[in-house]
Design an enzyme around this catalytic site. Structure first.
Site, PDB file in Angstrom:
ATOM      1  N   LYS A  68       0.851  -1.202   0.000  1.00  0.00           N
ATOM      2  CA  LYS A  68       0.000   0.000   0.000  1.00  0.00           C
ATOM      3  C   LYS A  68       0.885   1.250   0.000  1.00  0.00           C
ATOM      4  CE  LYS A  68      -3.758  -2.560   2.141  1.00  0.00           C
ATOM      5  NZ  LYS A  68      -4.597  -2.893   3.308  1.00  0.00           N
ATOM      6  N   ASP A  86     -11.641   2.052   3.663  1.00  0.00           N
ATOM      7  CA  ASP A  86     -12.099   0.703   3.319  1.00  0.00           C
ATOM      8  C   ASP A  86     -13.620   0.636   3.187  1.00  0.00           C
ATOM      9  OD1 ASP A  86     -10.002  -1.205   2.978  1.00  0.00           O
ATOM     10  OD2 ASP A  86      -9.541  -1.069   5.119  1.00  0.00           O
ATOM     11  N   GLN A 124      -5.155  -1.928   9.431  1.00  0.00           N
ATOM     12  CA  GLN A 124      -4.881  -3.219   8.770  1.00  0.00           C
ATOM     13  C   GLN A 124      -5.461  -4.342   9.620  1.00  0.00           C
ATOM     14  OE1 GLN A 124      -3.594  -3.519   5.712  1.00  0.00           O
ATOM     15  NE2 GLN A 124      -3.903  -5.724   5.784  1.00  0.00           N
TER      16      GLN A 124
END
Ligand code: GUN
Length: 285
Positions: free
Chosen positions: A55, A122, A99
């Site tokens: 990322k 997300d 994460q």
């Protein structure tokens, strides 16, 4: 089946995002600025560290400012919540990502709920799931964004087509169902990895999406001719490599499309993340 080249599709997405970031940088001072992503990474799970590095690399390529807060696995949940809130409060951070998975004993739902919904890249915050299901999202959840672009790359017509989704969690399956239905597809969702035989379910599907974490859960040879088979699985092997959820045997002889693992869903999802960071930057300004 034709291999759907996730690396190529991801490179195209990053090129597009890079141009958008450059355009934001040309706006008058004080508007937009450089999009910023803050990542909270807890513990030492090697796979999670690898994903976060990927990322970071994608952000660097497109010109997104990337920051990470590393928290030891033994830390208190309050430390994780504090790290999330620190990013929530920063004017120069547009997007926050925790994460997953978190170490055992930490409450993922509590940590996700601590994110500012306007920075939840997300799309996991319950307010954002509600907005998405209602058709009024701030951004399309990253994983859904990536999968839609993979399917679009095949060019198959979606209205009236049938999708079979295999997933472990409703946080994944529900937004995906809504997104596919919004494009006119008929969606069948199977939750868990308990089907003794997935063949009858995939036989009638034009698009098969499998994300259960079980090697060979779906067999390419059971799919209908011309089907699009999207493998979201990541199953780590003792040698440090990984395989997806699809058994590709017989795929070469069949018309259709198949995402490889690695090199399919993974790179596209990471590229979709950079796209969402820019979308959140735009939405905030
Ligand atoms: N871990 C595995 N997949 C994901 C994802 O899409 N987002 C986050 N935050 N963590 C993950």
């Amino acid at each position: 089946m034709t291999i759907l080249d996730g690396k190529k599709i991801a490179a195209d997405i990053r090129a597009r995002v890079k141009a958008e970031v450059a355009a934001l940088g040309r706006l008058p001072a004080g508007r937009h600025g450089t999009p910023g992503l803050g990542v909270v990474l807890v513990g030492t799970d090697p796979a999670s560290h690898t994903y976060v590095r990927l990322k970071e690399k994608a952000c660097a390529e497109v010109g997104i400012r990337f920051e990470r807060t590393l928290i030891p696995a033994a830390a208190a949940q309050d430390d994780v919540l504090a790290a999330v809130r620190a990013y929530n409060d920063r004017a120069d951070i547009d997007a926050v990502l925790v994460q997953l998975p978190l170490p055992d004993g930490m409450d993922e739902n509590a940590v996700i709920a601590a994110m500012d919904p306007a920075k939840d890249v997300d799309g996991f915050h319950p307010d954002n799931l509600k907005r998405f299901l209602a058709g009024e999202p701030i951004v399309t959840p990253v994983i859904v964004n990536g999968l839609l672009q993979l399917i679009a790359a095949t060019g198959i017509p979606l209205p009236g087509a049938r999708a079979a989704v295999f997933a472990n969690s409703t946080i994944f399956a529900e937004p995906l169902r809504v997104a596919l239905e919004a494009r006119g597809m008929h969606v069948t969702t199977s939750l868990g990895k308990n089907l003794a035989d997935t063949a009858p379910t995939v036989a009638g599907a034009d698009v098969v999406i499998v994300a259960v974490g079980k090697p060979a859960y779906v067999r390419a040879k059971d799919c209908k001719d011309g089907a699009v088979l999207i493998d979201v699985g990541t199953n780590w092997l003792p040698d440090g490599s990984y395989v997806g959820d699809v058994d590709a045997e017989g795929a070469e002889a069949k018309p259709g499309w198949l995402t490889p693992v690695p090199g399919g869903v993974g790179p596209v999802t990471v590229a979709a993340l950079t796209e969402n960071v820019v979308a959140l930057n735009r939405a905030r300004h």
